[in-house]
Design a protein around this motif. Structure first.
Motif, mmCIF file in Angstrom:
data_model
loop_
_atom_site.group_PDB
_atom_site.id
_atom_site.type_symbol
_atom_site.label_atom_id
_atom_site.label_comp_id
_atom_site.label_asym_id
_atom_site.label_seq_id
_atom_site.Cartn_x
_atom_site.Cartn_y
_atom_site.Cartn_z
ATOM 1 N N TRP A 70 0.822 -1.196 0.000
ATOM 2 C CA TRP A 70 0.000 0.000 0.000
ATOM 3 C C TRP A 70 0.863 1.254 0.000
ATOM 4 O O TRP A 70 1.944 1.271 0.591
ATOM 5 N N ILE A 71 0.374 2.296 -0.656
ATOM 6 C CA ILE A 71 1.068 3.577 -0.719
ATOM 7 C C ILE A 71 0.214 4.630 -0.041
ATOM 8 O O ILE A 71 -0.964 4.808 -0.392
ATOM 9 N N ASP A 72 0.793 5.320 0.950
ATOM 10 C CA ASP A 72 0.095 6.431 1.593
ATOM 11 C C ASP A 72 -0.121 7.539 0.566
ATOM 12 O O ASP A 72 0.825 8.037 -0.040
ATOM 13 N N TRP A 73 -1.380 7.918 0.351
ATOM 14 C CA TRP A 73 -1.720 8.886 -0.699
ATOM 15 C C TRP A 73 -1.031 10.230 -0.489
ATOM 16 O O TRP A 73 -0.658 10.912 -1.440
ATOM 17 N N TRP A 74 -0.836 10.613 0.762
ATOM 18 C CA TRP A 74 -0.339 11.961 1.071
ATOM 19 C C TRP A 74 1.178 12.031 1.168
ATOM 20 O O TRP A 74 1.776 13.048 0.808
ATOM 21 N N THR A 75 1.804 10.982 1.670
ATOM 22 C CA THR A 75 3.246 11.032 1.902
ATOM 23 C C THR A 75 4.043 10.178 0.926
ATOM 24 O O THR A 75 5.259 10.337 0.827
ATOM 25 N N GLY A 76 3.392 9.255 0.231
ATOM 26 C CA GLY A 76 4.095 8.367 -0.681
ATOM 27 C C GLY A 76 4.799 7.215 -0.003
ATOM 28 O O GLY A 76 5.498 6.432 -0.663
ATOM 29 N N GLU A 77 4.630 7.074 1.301
ATOM 30 C CA GLU A 77 5.290 5.982 2.029
ATOM 31 C C GLU A 77 4.712 4.635 1.618
ATOM 32 O O GLU A 77 3.499 4.470 1.526
ATOM 33 N N ARG A 78 5.568 3.669 1.382
ATOM 34 C CA ARG A 78 5.138 2.305 1.062
ATOM 35 C C ARG A 78 4.944 1.525 2.361
ATOM 36 O O ARG A 78 5.814 1.553 3.254
ATOM 37 N N MET A 79 3.825 0.835 2.465
ATOM 38 C CA MET A 79 3.491 0.104 3.678
ATOM 39 C C MET A 79 3.068 -1.310 3.282
ATOM 40 O O MET A 79 2.299 -1.497 2.340
ATOM 41 N N GLU A 80 3.568 -2.279 4.007
ATOM 42 C CA GLU A 80 3.279 -3.669 3.682
ATOM 43 C C GLU A 80 1.912 -4.085 4.213
ATOM 44 O O GLU A 80 1.465 -3.625 5.265
ATOM 45 N N GLY A 81 1.248 -4.964 3.476
ATOM 46 C CA GLY A 81 -0.050 -5.458 3.888
ATOM 47 C C GLY A 81 0.054 -6.518 4.967
ATOM 48 O O GLY A 81 1.128 -7.068 5.232
ATOM 49 N N GLY A 82 -1.079 -6.798 5.619
ATOM 50 C CA GLY A 82 -1.103 -7.781 6.687
ATOM 51 C C GLY A 82 -0.601 -7.241 8.011
ATOM 52 O O GLY A 82 -0.316 -8.020 8.925
ATOM 53 N N LYS A 83 -0.522 -5.907 8.140
ATOM 54 C CA LYS A 83 -0.006 -5.288 9.352
ATOM 55 C C LYS A 83 -0.930 -4.151 9.786
ATOM 56 O O LYS A 83 -1.679 -3.597 9.004
ATOM 57 N N GLN A 84 -0.806 -3.810 11.065
ATOM 58 C CA GLN A 84 -1.567 -2.696 11.631
ATOM 59 C C GLN A 84 -0.614 -1.549 11.935
ATOM 60 O O GLN A 84 0.510 -1.764 12.399
ATOM 61 N N TYR A 85 -1.066 -0.330 11.676
ATOM 62 C CA TYR A 85 -0.231 0.854 11.848
ATOM 63 C C TYR A 85 -0.985 1.910 12.650
ATOM 64 O O TYR A 85 -2.211 2.033 12.542
ATOM 65 N N ARG A 86 -0.247 2.692 13.434
ATOM 66 C CA ARG A 86 -0.790 3.885 14.073
ATOM 67 C C ARG A 86 -0.450 5.066 13.171
ATOM 68 O O ARG A 86 0.715 5.332 12.897
ATOM 69 N N VAL A 87 -1.469 5.760 12.646
ATOM 70 C CA VAL A 87 -1.242 6.822 11.666
ATOM 71 C C VAL A 87 -1.851 8.133 12.144
ATOM 72 O O VAL A 87 -2.806 8.152 12.928
ATOM 73 N N GLU A 88 -1.290 9.230 11.646
ATOM 74 C CA GLU A 88 -1.815 10.559 11.957
ATOM 75 C C GLU A 88 -3.064 10.823 11.117
ATOM 76 O O GLU A 88 -3.160 10.389 9.968
ATOM 77 N N ALA A 89 -4.017 11.556 11.706
ATOM 78 C CA ALA A 89 -5.257 11.871 11.004
ATOM 79 C C ALA A 89 -5.686 13.303 11.330
ATOM 80 O O ALA A 89 -6.684 13.532 12.018
ATOM 81 N N PRO A 90 -4.933 14.292 10.834
ATOM 82 C CA PRO A 90 -5.314 15.689 11.075
ATOM 83 C C PRO A 90 -6.625 16.030 10.391
ATOM 84 O O PRO A 90 -7.101 15.290 9.514
ATOM 85 N N LEU A 91 -7.214 17.160 10.768
ATOM 86 C CA LEU A 91 -8.526 17.538 10.254
ATOM 87 C C LEU A 91 -8.558 17.656 8.737
ATOM 88 O O LEU A 91 -9.569 17.398 8.105
ATOM 89 N N ASP A 92 -7.427 18.058 8.157
ATOM 90 C CA ASP A 92 -7.416 18.315 6.709
ATOM 91 C C ASP A 92 -6.878 17.146 5.893
ATOM 92 O O ASP A 92 -6.625 17.288 4.699
ATOM 93 N N ARG A 93 -6.713 15.969 6.515
ATOM 94 C CA ARG A 93 -6.122 14.853 5.777
ATOM 95 C C ARG A 93 -6.706 13.528 6.249
ATOM 96 O O ARG A 93 -6.405 13.055 7.335
ATOM 97 N N LEU A 94 -7.533 12.961 5.412
ATOM 98 C CA LEU A 94 -8.139 11.670 5.696
ATOM 99 C C LEU A 94 -7.148 10.546 5.415
ATOM 100 O O LEU A 94 -6.532 10.529 4.355
ATOM 101 N N PRO A 95 -6.947 9.601 6.332
ATOM 102 C CA PRO A 95 -6.066 8.466 6.033
ATOM 103 C C PRO A 95 -6.556 7.714 4.796
ATOM 104 O O PRO A 95 -7.673 7.183 4.768
ATOM 105 N N LEU A 96 -5.705 7.682 3.777
ATOM 106 C CA LEU A 96 -6.083 7.144 2.471
ATOM 107 C C LEU A 96 -4.894 6.403 1.884
ATOM 108 O O LEU A 96 -3.770 6.940 1.876
#
Length: 227
Positions: A70-96
């Motif tokens: 998976w690729i974080d839409w906002w930061t471009g970070e690559r993240m592997e599937g099958g895992k759980q992450y703690r992510v930031e969710a500011p008012l102006d940015r929906l985790p996508l």
């Protein structure tokens, strides 16, 4: 906090006839953990949305299904599937998150269908497609009203993404919106060059967002990237 200009309602992945919004298990039936998640959902086959549903919350846990990167839409970070992450969710940015290899068309906000012809399309590609794999999306265009579609006044744009190459094939008679930009999200370095139908194209690279942006020529059929 979502993308109001997302072209989701106007494009379908190769698998057609499916609901646009769907639970995670619909796309990942072999990942049993997805059956327990009710506060995340898919938009189409390739976008995972993890909304904040409690007041005042600015971060949350997100599970990314196994079977894809998976690729974080906002930061471009690559993240592997099958895992759980703690992510930031500011008012102006929906985790996508976009499935690696996906092609997601977007456009600017329009108030009515009469504004559509002047609203160019951007093709967003999530980097990291597996070698030998082909990801296919189809973009359907018509007037958005009336019955012209019954007279073959429509256009289908087929996009095939392979490692380093995007092939665009157009069919139909409708003079639809122009594909003007290409953005590749998830690249960790500025590519050496981008070519459209063999001709070198100017591009910009945003290192903070890991995004490449290219303005495309009219009617371009093949785009290649060299790292």
């Amino acid at each position: 906090r979502f993308l109001p200009y997302l072209y989701t309602l106007f494009f379908n992945h190769e698998r057609t006839g499916q609901p646009v919004m769907r639970p995670l298990w619909y796309e990942f039936p072999n990942d049993k953990l997805t059956y327990l998640i009710g506060d995340q959902y898919m938009v189409g086959s390739d976008l995972l949305v993890a909304p904040v549903v409690k007041e005042g919350v600015r971060n949350r846990e997100v599970y990314l299904p196994a079977g894809a990167a998976w690729i974080d839409w906002w930061t471009g970070e690559r993240m592997e599937g099958g895992k759980q992450y703690r992510v930031e969710a500011p008012l102006d940015r929906l985790p996508l998150y976009a499935r690696a290899g996906a092609i997601v068309p977007t456009q600017e906000i329009v108030q009515h269908t009469g504004e559509m012809p002047g609203s160019p399309i951007t093709l967003n590609i999530a980097a990291g497609i597996e070698p030998g794999r082909t990801d296919v999306s189809n973009l359907h265009q018509d007037a958005g009203d009336g019955y012209g579609y019954r007279l073959n006044e429509w256009r289908n744009i087929r996009m095939e993404h392979r490692q380093g190459t995007l092939r665009i094939t157009r069919s139909g008679n409708f003079d639809g919106q122009r594909i003007r930009y290409l953005e590749i999200v998830g690249l960790t370095a500025n590519p050496r060059e981008v070519r459209g139908d063999g001709k070198k194209l100017d591009h910009t690279y945003d290192a903070a967002r890991r995004r490449v942006r290219v303005e495309l020529t009219d009617g371009v059929e093949e785009i290649s990237l060299t790292r």
